[in-house]
Design an enzyme around this catalytic site. Structure first.
Site, PDB file in Angstrom:
ATOM      1  N   ARG A  82      12.006 -28.762 -55.789  1.00 24.00           N
ATOM      2  CA  ARG A  82      13.059 -27.529 -56.012  1.00 24.00           C
ATOM      3  C   ARG A  82      13.103 -26.526 -54.963  1.00 24.00           C
ATOM      4  NH1 ARG A  82      13.459 -25.889 -62.047  1.00 24.00           N
ATOM      5  NH2 ARG A  82      11.746 -24.432 -61.598  1.00 24.00           N
ATOM      6  N   LYS A 184      17.132 -21.763 -57.060  1.00 19.80           N
ATOM      7  CA  LYS A 184      16.316 -20.580 -57.523  1.00 19.80           C
ATOM      8  C   LYS A 184      16.062 -19.418 -56.489  1.00 19.80           C
ATOM      9  CE  LYS A 184      12.789 -20.766 -61.324  1.00 19.80           C
ATOM     10  NZ  LYS A 184      13.505 -20.844 -62.288  1.00 19.80           N
ATOM     11  N   GLU A 220      24.426 -21.977 -69.036  1.00 13.42           N
ATOM     12  CA  GLU A 220      23.296 -21.838 -69.175  1.00 13.42           C
ATOM     13  C   GLU A 220      23.072 -20.345 -69.592  1.00 13.42           C
ATOM     14  OE1 GLU A 220      19.737 -22.223 -66.402  1.00 13.42           O
ATOM     15  OE2 GLU A 220      21.356 -22.254 -64.711  1.00 13.42           O
TER      16      GLU A 220
HETATM   17  C1  PLP Z   1      13.557 -21.398 -63.567  1.00 13.86           C
HETATM   18  C2  PLP Z   1      15.104 -21.454 -64.404  1.00 13.86           C
HETATM   19  C3  PLP Z   1      15.042 -22.237 -65.536  1.00 13.86           C
HETATM   20  C4  PLP Z   1      14.092 -22.925 -66.052  1.00 13.86           C
HETATM   21  O1  PLP Z   1      13.586 -23.934 -65.328  1.00 13.86           O
HETATM   22  P1  PLP Z   1      12.028 -24.624 -65.505  1.00 13.86           P
HETATM   23  O2  PLP Z   1      11.752 -25.476 -64.325  1.00 13.86           O
HETATM   24  O3  PLP Z   1      12.317 -25.304 -66.758  1.00 13.86           O
HETATM   25  O4  PLP Z   1      10.895 -23.210 -65.433  1.00 13.86           O
HETATM   26  C5  PLP Z   1      16.463 -22.376 -66.105  1.00 13.86           C
HETATM   27  N1  PLP Z   1      17.426 -21.715 -65.642  1.00 13.86           N
HETATM   28  C6  PLP Z   1      17.686 -20.678 -64.527  1.00 13.86           C
HETATM   29  C7  PLP Z   1      18.477 -20.205 -64.040  1.00 13.86           C
HETATM   30  C8  PLP Z   1      16.126 -20.626 -63.853  1.00 13.86           C
HETATM   31  O5  PLP Z   1      16.061 -19.882 -62.780  1.00 13.86           O
END
Ligand code: PLP
Length: 341
Positions: A82, A184, A220
Site C-alpha cells: 500500500r 495513505k 468511510e
Molecule cells: C489507515 C486507514 C484506514 C484503516 O486501514 P487499516 O489498514 O485497516 O489500518 C481506513 N481509512 C483511512 C482513511 C485510513 O487512512
C-alpha cells in the site's frame, strides 16, 4: 530480554520515544542502505518539499505478543504494497517492499523491550512514513526523500469494554473522485482535521463521509472503513474508488467468508438503505472494529438493533475471530502472521 517498566494497561494512544528508529535516504536516484539510529530528530531544509507542498505518505501497523510468547506483526506485506501505491500516486520513489518488511522487523527487534506482553491489550504501534526532503519552491516532486519507521507503545483501544459509538453524517468531503482517497497521504488527514474537531465539539465520535459526487453513498470515516450487517446476518461492505483499502477490512471480509461462512456483499451502499441494516462497525488497525450504535443524519437518528451497550452478535464474532487469529489462539491463513522473534 527485560521489558521496560511501563504500566501497559494505562497507556493511551500517544507518542512515547523508544530506543531505535530506521532511517533511509533517497538521493541521486537511489535509496541508501539505511540505519537504525537513536537520533529521533529530523533535520531538513526550511524549503523541504514536504513542508511546502505536503509530499508525504505513511503507514500504520502493530507488533504484539502472541499467546505462545512470540513477537509478531500482522500482514506487513500489505502495508509495504500500500505504501508503494501511495508513493507512486504522489510521484515519490517507492521504498522496496522487501526492504520495508525487513526494516519493520529490524525496528521492532531493536525495541523489543517496548512490545507489550500478551494479555495486556496494549501493542507496539509501528509508523512507517516518507517525505520529500530537499528544497522545492516551484511546484514539482522533490529529488530527495527520507523514509523512516518509528515505533511507540500504545494502550488497549477499548478500556473497559467496546462501547458502541455515535457518529454523524458529515457535510464535509474527505476525498474527491479520482483524487487521493485510496492512498495513505498525509494531506487526506490535514483536510479532515476541521471536520473531526467540529464533530467532536458537537458530541460525535466520528464523521461518516459520503461520496462527494452525489452525496448519497457511504464512503468511510476519517481513518476507518465501515462495515454493515444486513437483516439476513450477512456482511455489506461499501465499495468506491476513493475509499482507503483498509487491511483490517480486507481481512474481515476473508474471515467472514472463510471462517464464519457469511455472505459478503461488496458494493455501493446508499445512505438511504442504512436504516435496514442491523449492525455497523468501523474497522482499522487501531481498534480492529469499533461498534457503531447510532448514526445521526442531520438530526435524523439511525439506531442499530445492536444498541448502545455492546457489539452486535455478528460484529462480535468477526472481532473475536480476527483478534483470535492475530493473537495466535486461532489458526491464521498462510502468510498473515509475520514472526519477528
Ligand atoms: C489507515 C486507514 C484506514 C484503516 O486501514 P487499516 O489498514 O485497516 O489500518 C481506513 N481509512 C483511512 C482513511 C485510513 O487512512
Amino acid at each position: 530480554m527485560e521489558k521496560k517498566n511501563i504500566d501497559w494497561a494505562a497507556l493511551g494512544f500517544g507518542y512515547i520515544k523508544t530506543d531505535k528508529r530506521f532511517v533511509s535516504n533517497f538521493k541521486n536516484g537511489a535509496w541508501d542502505e539505511g540505519v537504525l539510529t537513536e537520533d529521533d530528530k529530523v533535520v531538513i531544509s526550511e524549503c523541504a518539499g514536504v513542508l511546502q507542498y505536503a509530499q508525504t505518505c505513511f503507514e500504520g501497523l502493530k507488533a504484539y505478543t502472541t499467546e505462545d510468547g512470540h513477537i509478531v506483526c500482522f500482514r506487513p506485506d500489505l502495508n509495504a504494497k500500500r505504501m508503494h501505491d501511495s508513493a507512486e500516486r504522489l510521484e515519490m520513489p517507492p521504498f522496496p517492499e522487501d526492504r520495508f518488511i525487513q526494516a519493520v522487523v529490524d525496528v521492532v527487534k531493536a525495541n523489543a523491550a517496548y512490545v507489550p506482553p500478551y494479555g495486556s491489550g496494549a501493542t507496539l504501534y509501528i509508523r512507517p512514513y516518507m517525505f520529500g526532503s530537499n528544497p522545492v519552491i516551484g511546484v514539482k516532486p522533490a529529488d530527495e526523500y527520507q523514509f523512516r519507521i518509528f515505533v511507540t507503545p500504545v494502550g488497549p483501544y477499548f478500556k473497559g469494554g467496546a462501547k458502541p459509538i455515535t457518529v454523524k453524517i458529515s457535510d464535509f468531503d474527505r476525498a474527491a473522485p479520482h483524487g487521493t482517497g485510496h492512498i495513505k497521504a498525509g494531506l487526506n488527514y490535514a483536510m479532515s482535521l476541521h471536520a473531526i474537531v467540529t464533530a467532536h465539539n458537537e458530541g460525535y465520535a466520528e464523521n461518516i463521509y459520503l461520496d462527494p459526487g452525489t452525496r448519497t453513498k457511504i464512503e468511510e470515516t476519517g481513518g476507518a472503513n465501515i462495515i454493515f450487517v444486513d437483516a439476513d446476518g450477512n456482511l455489506v461492505v461499501p465499495k468506491s474508488g476513493s475509499i482507503l483499502p483498509s487491511i483490517t477490512r480486507r481481512s474481515l471480509v476473508y474471515v467472514a467468508e472463510k471462517y464464519l461462512g457469511l455472505k459478503v456483499d461488496e458494493r455501493e451502499v446508499l445512505l438511504s438503505e442504512v436504516p435496514n441494516f442491523k449492525e455497523c462497525g468501523l474497522c482499522g488497525t487501531a481498534a480492529v472494529i469499533s461498534p457503531v450504535g447510532k448514526i445521526v443524519d442531520h438530526g435524523k437518528e439511525i439506531c442499530f438493533e445492536s444498541g448502545m451497550e455492546k457489539m452486535g452478535p455478528v460484529i462480535q464474532k468477526l472481532y473475536d475471530t480476527l483478534t483470535g487469529i492475530q493473537m495466535g489462539r486461532i489458526e491464521a491463513p498462510e502468510g498473515w502472521i509475520k514472526v519477528i522473534e
